[in-house]
Design a protein around this motif. Structure first.
Motif, PDB file in Angstrom:
ATOM      1  N   ASN A   1      -2.857  -4.572  14.488  1.00 23.17           N
ATOM      2  CA  ASN A   1      -2.764  -4.803  13.050  1.00 23.17           C
ATOM      3  C   ASN A   1      -1.988  -3.631  12.451  1.00 23.17           C
ATOM      4  N   ILE A   2      -0.734  -3.883  12.120  1.00 26.73           N
ATOM      5  CA  ILE A   2       0.145  -2.824  11.605  1.00 26.73           C
ATOM      6  C   ILE A   2       0.380  -3.068  10.115  1.00 26.73           C
ATOM      7  N   ILE A   3       0.133  -2.055   9.309  1.00 24.41           N
ATOM      8  CA  ILE A   3       0.314  -2.154   7.856  1.00 24.41           C
ATOM      9  C   ILE A   3       1.183  -0.982   7.403  1.00 24.41           C
ATOM     10  N   THR A   4       2.113  -1.264   6.514  1.00 28.41           N
ATOM     11  CA  THR A   4       2.985  -0.194   6.007  1.00 28.41           C
ATOM     12  C   THR A   4       2.853  -0.066   4.493  1.00 28.41           C
ATOM     13  N   LEU A   5       3.064   1.141   4.012  1.00 28.18           N
ATOM     14  CA  LEU A   5       3.175   1.442   2.583  1.00 28.18           C
ATOM     15  C   LEU A   5       4.550   2.072   2.385  1.00 28.18           C
ATOM     16  N   GLU A   6       5.415   1.397   1.643  1.00 28.93           N
ATOM     17  CA  GLU A   6       6.808   1.845   1.562  1.00 28.93           C
ATOM     18  C   GLU A   6       7.295   1.882   0.116  1.00 28.93           C
ATOM     19  N   ASP A   7       8.230   2.752  -0.130  1.00 29.37           N
ATOM     20  CA  ASP A   7       8.839   2.864  -1.461  1.00 29.37           C
ATOM     21  C   ASP A   7      10.333   3.166  -1.311  1.00 29.37           C
ATOM     22  N   PRO A   8      11.167   2.113  -1.202  1.00 26.87           N
ATOM     23  CA  PRO A   8      10.829   0.689  -1.191  1.00 26.87           C
ATOM     24  C   PRO A   8      10.736   0.152   0.237  1.00 26.87           C
ATOM     25  N   VAL A   9      10.392  -1.152   0.348  1.00 28.71           N
ATOM     26  CA  VAL A   9      10.467  -1.837   1.637  1.00 28.71           C
ATOM     27  C   VAL A   9      11.939  -2.099   1.933  1.00 28.71           C
ATOM     28  N   GLU A  10      12.453  -1.485   2.987  1.00 30.75           N
ATOM     29  CA  GLU A  10      13.885  -1.585   3.262  1.00 30.75           C
ATOM     30  C   GLU A  10      14.227  -2.758   4.171  1.00 30.75           C
ATOM     31  N   TYR A  11      13.404  -3.005   5.193  1.00 35.72           N
ATOM     32  CA  TYR A  11      13.648  -4.115   6.110  1.00 35.72           C
ATOM     33  C   TYR A  11      12.357  -4.887   6.314  1.00 35.72           C
ATOM     34  N   ASN A  12      12.439  -6.191   6.250  1.00 34.64           N
ATOM     35  CA  ASN A  12      11.273  -7.035   6.503  1.00 34.64           C
ATOM     36  C   ASN A  12      11.107  -7.217   8.013  1.00 34.64           C
ATOM     37  N   MET A  13       9.897  -6.917   8.502  1.00 31.55           N
ATOM     38  CA  MET A  13       9.616  -7.031   9.930  1.00 31.55           C
ATOM     39  C   MET A  13       8.559  -8.094  10.173  1.00 31.55           C
ATOM     40  N   SER A  14       8.904  -9.066  10.989  1.00 32.48           N
ATOM     41  CA  SER A  14       7.970 -10.134  11.312  1.00 32.48           C
ATOM     42  C   SER A  14       6.774  -9.567  12.077  1.00 32.48           C
ATOM     43  N   GLY A  15       5.579  -9.992  11.708  1.00 29.48           N
ATOM     44  CA  GLY A  15       4.370  -9.558  12.396  1.00 29.48           C
ATOM     45  C   GLY A  15       3.752  -8.301  11.837  1.00 29.48           C
ATOM     46  N   ILE A  16       4.372  -7.712  10.804  1.00 29.29           N
ATOM     47  CA  ILE A  16       3.859  -6.473  10.207  1.00 29.29           C
ATOM     48  C   ILE A  16       3.587  -6.715   8.720  1.00 29.29           C
ATOM     49  N   ALA A  17       2.446  -6.258   8.240  1.00 29.20           N
ATOM     50  CA  ALA A  17       2.092  -6.392   6.823  1.00 29.20           C
ATOM     51  C   ALA A  17       2.705  -5.219   6.057  1.00 29.20           C
ATOM     52  N   GLN A  18       3.672  -5.514   5.197  1.00 29.05           N
ATOM     53  CA  GLN A  18       4.401  -4.455   4.482  1.00 29.05           C
ATOM     54  C   GLN A  18       4.083  -4.516   2.989  1.00 29.05           C
ATOM     55  N   THR A  19       3.764  -3.350   2.421  1.00 29.11           N
ATOM     56  CA  THR A  19       3.382  -3.257   1.014  1.00 29.11           C
ATOM     57  C   THR A  19       4.374  -2.378   0.268  1.00 29.11           C
ATOM     58  N   GLN A  20       4.817  -2.869  -0.883  1.00 26.69           N
ATOM     59  CA  GLN A  20       5.731  -2.116  -1.741  1.00 26.69           C
ATOM     60  C   GLN A  20       4.917  -1.263  -2.717  1.00 26.69           C
ATOM     61  N   ILE A  21       5.154   0.042  -2.697  1.00 27.53           N
ATOM     62  CA  ILE A  21       4.477   0.943  -3.634  1.00 27.53           C
ATOM     63  C   ILE A  21       5.025   0.694  -5.045  1.00 27.53           C
ATOM     64  N   ARG A  22       4.133   0.607  -6.043  1.00 25.96           N
ATOM     65  CA  ARG A  22       4.536   0.386  -7.437  1.00 25.96           C
ATOM     66  C   ARG A  22       3.770   1.361  -8.340  1.00 25.96           C
ATOM     67  N   PRO A  23       4.251   2.580  -8.478  1.00 26.02           N
ATOM     68  CA  PRO A  23       3.540   3.582  -9.290  1.00 26.02           C
ATOM     69  C   PRO A  23       3.376   3.161 -10.742  1.00 26.02           C
ATOM     70  N   GLU A  24       4.297   2.347 -11.270  1.00 26.85           N
ATOM     71  CA  GLU A  24       4.222   1.958 -12.677  1.00 26.85           C
ATOM     72  C   GLU A  24       2.985   1.125 -12.994  1.00 26.85           C
ATOM     73  N   ILE A  25       2.411   0.478 -11.965  1.00 21.92           N
ATOM     74  CA  ILE A  25       1.184  -0.297 -12.189  1.00 21.92           C
ATOM     75  C   ILE A  25      -0.007   0.339 -11.475  1.00 21.92           C
ATOM     76  N   GLY A  26       0.181   1.579 -11.016  1.00 24.85           N
ATOM     77  CA  GLY A  26      -0.919   2.309 -10.409  1.00 24.85           C
ATOM     78  C   GLY A  26      -1.031   2.194  -8.900  1.00 24.85           C
ATOM     79  N   LEU A  27      -0.114   1.433  -8.242  1.00 22.37           N
ATOM     80  CA  LEU A  27      -0.174   1.300  -6.787  1.00 22.37           C
ATOM     81  C   LEU A  27       0.643   2.441  -6.163  1.00 22.37           C
TER      82      LEU A  27
END
Length: 586
Positions: free
Chosen positions: A350-376
């Motif tokens: 189970n691979i999870i990423t936190l990125e700012d921004p998400v540069e490449y979409n990878m199949s099989g990996i859960a990728q999250t875009q950091i959004r400081p403006e909404i508190g993430l």
């Protein structure tokens, strides 16, 4: 191309010594069975030069051969056949004398192309004379169709047409930034600028106002090059068009904005990350190009030395701990992280990423875009990720104490964590974490690997030539190499060092393939530190602040520094000595 003709070309290459007995036997069988395009295989794998194959094809098929790679073609020649026809049928015009027009083609047996050309010749009352050319020649001529200055100039000429023809929103005042967002020439100008950036393998596009008008620059292999100078009157319209594509606020010109959009270019999707910055009077736009078609590179293709690759793979197999990649902005840290994730990616993890921004979409990996403006933020995201039963976590960057503490906690509780840190070298990552108020014994227990990375420009393989070093530079190179344990030096370099033989290095002469720069692409230069038991004891005892103690331990590990790795790559012919020394000084 017919099977019998392909076999004849292969036989001709064999007869002239370009293929050995085993290659001749294998390729003859493969061609007879139609398993693959044998001639493309030869050129793609650099077994036989493309021009040599083209000459052999021309001889077998009874056509004259032409090399078009070094020629320039005026617009009146190229306009005989449109770019779409040239690309579709793989034919290009390259010379004209009276009514006789010379045509270069790849496959004379492409009867659809011949029929189309016959129709064009009949329509214009001209006669085509056919020459066989290589794919390199074809691509070279097609690029001349795509001359960015010509295309943009043509688009901007249309601005003198009526408002109705330009689709300008005349109901809005002239100073309204949205007035020209539907302007067809401006839309085409933006499209041309971006397409040429993608086709030229640029990483960024800078669109910035200056005293003369608007300057467009491309970043190629880490260096900015001016490509266009546009008139003053188009800048606001260009910025507005890019804002529309990126869903940014058109009427906000006082604050920076970030956005992204996707375009379909050359039969594949390309993502563009947009950043606007208010200047005095106007805005500057920088666009990062994320070409997903190029895919995520393998670790082995990044340029790491074999012993460093061995260390990296060994640590990627460990069940938990932290791996950090350090270096300045633009040093390829994200690329290396994605390459590591590619190695680790499996349905069992189970691979999870936190990125700012998400540069490449990878199949099989859960990728999250950091959004400081909404508190993430990274901190809040990492807390949430730890409740998602992760095996592997990738955090785009450790920026503060809270993120560092959570990352250390994750690495200590059975997770693998990958992240980046801004330090000048690999050793500097440890005191940097201590500055973030992380206890040394926690660092020693959780940190597995630190990699410091830079990018050096690769020498163009098409125009690479050997040169000799000056006595001063030769002496500097030898001093750098003398500090490397012999077991980590390539055999030929170690022999040259021992026998005091002059080193041969390389540089690019400049050619159309590299746009006369002598460089094409980049290669990673790195130093790798593995936190061994001894190093862990030094860190845990609080001696990490003593850089001399740390450096001595690095030497005992056989670590090769950034400067040493850069020089080895220069001697292996990957980059120039000047580039190696420049990268190592950064």
């Amino acid at each position: 191309m017919r099977t019998e003709d392909t076999i004849s070309v292969v036989q001709l290459l064999y007869t002239h010594g370009f293929l050995n007995d085993q290659q001749w036997t294998t390729l003859k069988t493969t061609a007879a069975q139609n398993q693959t395009d044998v001639l493309k295989y030869l050129t793609a794998n650099k077994i036989v030069p493309a021009e040599t194959v083209a000459k052999a094809k021309a001889q077998v098929l009874g056509f004259p051969y032409a090399d078009l790679r070094e020629k320039e073609f005026p617009a009146d020649i190229l306009n005989i056949i449109t770019r779409s026809v040239a690309e579709n049928y793989q034919v290009v015009p390259w010379a004209r004398q009276g009514n006789d027009v010379s045509i270069g083609l790849i496959d004379p047996h492409n009867y659809a192309a011949i029929e189309a050309l016959d129709f064009i010749a009949h329509s214009y009352k001209i006669r085509f004379i056919y020459y066989l050319i290589s794919e390199d020649s074809l691509l070279f001529v097609l690029k001349q169709y795509d001359n960015v200055k010509t295309e943009v100039a043509h688009a901007l000429e249309q601005q003198s047409e009526s408002d109705e023809e330009m689709l300008v929103d005349t109901e809005k005042p002239e100073n309204d930034p949205t007035r020209n967002t539907k302007n067809a020439p401006i839309s085409k100008t933006v499209s041309v600028i971006l397409r040429h950036a993608v086709e030229g393998a640029a990483s960024d596009v800078h669109i910035e106002p200056d005293e003369q008008g608007t300057r467009v620059r491309y970043r190629l292999d880490g260096v900015l090059h001016t490509s266009l100078q546009l008139p003053k009157g188009v800048h606001n319209a260009l910025v507005a068009r890019i804002k529309v594509l990126s869903n940014l606020k058109l009427d906000e010109t006082r604050l920076p904005q970030d956005g992204r959009f996707r375009m379909h270019i050359d039969d594949h999707d390309v993502d563009f990350r947009v950043s606007t910055m208010p200047l005095v009077g106007k805005e500057k736009v920088v666009i990062r190009i994320l070409d997903t078609e190029s895919g995520i590179q393998k670790l082995e293709d990044l340029g790491y030395a074999d012993h460093n690759l061995e260390i990296i793979h060994r640590n990627l197999k460990r069940p938990h701990g932290m791996i950090l990649i350090t270096g300045p902005t633009g040093s390829g840290k994200s690329t290396t992280l994605y390459s590591m994730l590619k190695v680790l990616n499996s349905e069992k993890q189970n691979i999870i990423t936190l990125e700012d921004p998400v540069e490449y979409n990878m199949s099989g990996i859960a990728q999250t875009q950091i959004r400081p403006e909404i508190g993430l933020t990274f901190v809040r995201g990492l807390r949430a990720v730890l409740r998602q039963d992760p095996d592997i976590i990738m955090v785009g960057e450790i920026r503060d104490n809270e993120t560092a503490e959570l990352g250390i906690h994750a690495a200590l509780t059975g997770h693998m964590l990958l992240s980046t840190l801004h330090t000048n070298n690999a050793i500097g990552a440890i005191p940097r974490l201590i500055d973030m108020e992380i206890e040394p014994f926690l660092i020693a227990s959780s940190l597995n690997l630190v990699i410091a990375q830079r990018l050096a420009r690769r020498i163009c393989t098409e125009c690479r030539k050997p040169i000799s070093l000056s006595s001063t530079v030769e002496q500097e190179v030898r001093q750098i190499l003398a500090e490397i344990p012999k077991t980590y030096l390539p055999t030929d370099i170690a022999a040259g060092l021992t026998n005091n033989q002059p080193f041969t290095v390389y540089q690019g002469a400049g050619c159309p393939h590299c746009e006369d720069s002598g460089y094409k692409g980049r290669v990673a230069v790195a130093e790798v530190i593995e936190v061994t038991e001894n190093l862990g004891e030094i860190i845990g005892s609080g001696k990490a602040s003593n850089m001399s103690v740390m450096a001595q331990e690095m030497l005992s590990q056989g670590m090769i520094s950034l400067k040493q790795d850069a020089i080895i790559k220069a001697l292996r012919g990957y980059t120039t000595v000047e580039e190696a020394l420049s990268v190592a000084r950064e």
